[in-house]
Design an enzyme around this catalytic site. Structure first.
Site, PDB file in Angstrom:
ATOM      1  CD  GLU A 120      27.013 -56.928  23.873  1.00  0.00           C
ATOM      2  OE1 GLU A 120      27.499 -57.566  22.793  1.00  0.00           O
ATOM      3  OE2 GLU A 120      26.208 -57.334  24.357  1.00  0.00           O
ATOM      4  CD  GLU A 140      21.904 -56.169  24.528  1.00  0.00           C
ATOM      5  OE1 GLU A 140      22.157 -55.090  24.077  1.00  0.00           O
ATOM      6  OE2 GLU A 140      22.188 -57.306  24.165  1.00  0.00           O
TER       7      GLU A 140
END
Length: 536
Positions: free
Chosen positions: A208, A327
């Protein structure tokens, strides 16, 4: 009186598959007719053989959200790897992909070689990224993890620390980190791993950090250069091993078309095998409308644009690679309490598996195998939650060849539109067996569907063999139940923690009658002799 018999029979079947009270079942006995057309002349896409994936995260037990701390001892660092139920649950997949990573992975040092410096356990730190200090992976723990992976035949994806060597750029609240990635510690871990003969199928860089990031971000061009460094490091470590060289994945972040395209351009042809992005499209774990979103077809449809755009970006900027969901937990910040681990979450989860695979996604990693509120296995007991069984049925029944499926009204699209949006349909060639498997998801709380399945291509037909039906429903018709029924029977562990057998209800003639999908029901249906050219 004879005319009433079919109605009573239909009500009895609805009781069996839905767990409803007989009176409620009788009231719902007249289902809405629908047709699912499977266009089986050619595949629309193909997934990896290990498409279904689950994650293990780094979060310590004092990771808390909304006044709750739902992680307990579910971290990569402290998970009980010898628990019988955990081992049985992973073994049942016969090669479940597990991705090790998460928010704290860019703060992990590997205590190996000579480039690790200070290597301490995670501690709470309000001034640190995500509220924690840096952490440490000791090699004795890495050894234990790999013993577990070998014992359970796990396919391993490992997320590397991508902030090593970088510094936060000056500029107040700007979360940009600048500088080249220091690959030395990761290189030492890879050398140790290869030297031990441990099998890591893919190495992923970062978590991220793409686009605007979450707690930190890295510019796309810089990330591209770092991915190229990782590719060379992987090839250098594994070149003389004689086995398959692990894949390289990146960036493990939220989709940003321009950023992803630039990263792929700079990293160069062939550097990235899987372009990983994250999906948390249900919003916050404390959202009061969470359950409503999980059953709202209009809301569930919104994320299709992300899958479509992601596929277009990969085709245009990195056609040598493929899109992966690295994810996805539905609701962020550990998921929704008493929702993300309940039957209702299966509407969102299985719809995501179907939708993403239809748009070329090769792998879909569910957050999390254990930990948080969105776990597939209960965080303290390891008893499977409903989505575990949905994932296991998908893995066993839905093969990698993806077919086009479309739901229409009884008379076809021209005689009443495209059918109810509450009936979702997906189709794949059956896994390791002949025929086609169709997934049907009924989002409606009130309407059952009587579904006919038709072949949508010359030479494609579902008839001529058995129909194997796996109907999932919540106990007592309560979508917030943590107990799921398979063909009317609750799925429960054996006395020694064994995963129960998943047996279908068999209809001798696949086209003898429409199949009933109860309100709030989910069904995997294998047509054993479906003549599908794409599956030949």
């Amino acid at each position: 009186m004879a005319a009433v018999v079919p109605l009573l029979a239909a009500a009895a079947l609805l009781v069996l598959f839905s767990g409803l009270h007989p009176a409620a079942a009788a009231a719902s006995a007249a289902g809405e007719a629908a047709t699912v057309v499977v266009k089986a002349a050619a595949a629309v896409s193909r997934t990896d053989d290990n498409f279904v994936c689950a994650t293990l995260d780094w979060w310590p037990r004092d990771k808390c959200n909304y006044g709750m701390c739902p992680w307990y001892n579910a971290s990569i660092i402290n998970l009980d790897l010898n628990n019988t139920i955990l081992n049985n649950a992973v073994k049942a997949f016969n090669s479940l992909r597990i991705r090790l990573g998460g928010s704290l992975q860019d703060q992990v040092t590997y205590k190996v070689g000579s480039n690790y410096g200070d290597c301490r356990s995670f501690q709470r730190d309000d001034g640190g990224l995500f509220g924690f200090t840096d952490g440490c992976l000791h090699m004795n723990r890495w050894d234990e993890l790999n013993v577990f992976f070998q014992r359970t035949n796990t396919t391993v994806t490992f997320g590397l620390n991508a902030l090593k060597g970088r510094r936060k750029a000056a500029g107040g609240k700007d979360t940009l980190y600048s500088g080249d990635w220091d690959a030395r510690n990761a290189l030492d871990l890879m050398r140790y791993t290869a030297g031990k003969g441990y099998r890591v199928e893919s190495w992923e860089l970062g978590n991220e950090l793409s686009g605007s990031g979450v707690a930190a971000r890295v510019a796309a061009a810089q990330y591209g250069r770092d991915v190229a460094v990782l590719r060379k490091a992987v090839e250098r470590v594994y070149a003389s091993g004689g086995g398959e060289v692990p894949k390289v994945l990146a960036p493990g972040g939220f989709y940003d078309g321009a950023w992803f395209s630039e990263m792929l351009r700079v990293s160069g042809r062939g550097a990235v095998d899987g372009v990983t992005h994250h999906i948390y499209n249900l919003g916050s774990g404390k959202d009061r409308d969470l359950a409503k979103k999980m059953q709202d077809p209009g809301y569930l449809d919104q994320v299709e644009k992300t899958f479509r755009d992601m596929a277009a970006t990969v085709r245009g900027s990195g056609p040598w690679s493929s899109p992966w969901v690295g994810e996805s937990g539905g609701a962020y910040n550990s998921g929704g309490k008493d929702l993300s681990d309940r039957y209702v979450n299966g509407f969102w989860y299985l719809d995501q598996l179907g939708m993403s695979s239809a748009h070329g996604t090769r792998v879909y990693c569910r957050q999390a195998l254990v930990g948080g509120n969105y776990c597939l296995l209960n965080t303290t007991t390891f008893v499977p939650n409903p989505d575990y069984y949905g994932a296991l049925l998908w893995h066993r029944l839905m093969g990698p060849v993806v077919l086009k499926a479309a739901t229409t009204a009884t008379g076809g699209a021209g005689a009443g539109g495209g059918g109810s949006p509450y009936l979702r349909s997906y189709a794949h060639c059956s896994r390791e067996k002949p025929g086609v498997t169709v997934l049907l998801i009924n989002l409606s709380n009130a309407t059952a569907f009587d579904v006919s399945v038709a072949g949508g291509a010359l030479g494609a037909a579902p008839c001529g063999g058995r129909r194997e039906e796996y109907h999932l429903s919540p106990r007592g018709g309560d979508i917030r139940s943590q107990v799921v029924l398979l063909n009317g029977e609750p799925l429960a562990l054996g006395p020694g923690g064994e995963i129960p057998e998943l047996r279908p209800a068999v209809v001798g003639d696949g086209c003898a009658a429409p199949l009933r999908v109860a309100a709030r029901g989910i069904a995997f249906v294998r047509f054993t002799e479906f003549k599908a050219p794409a599956c030949a």
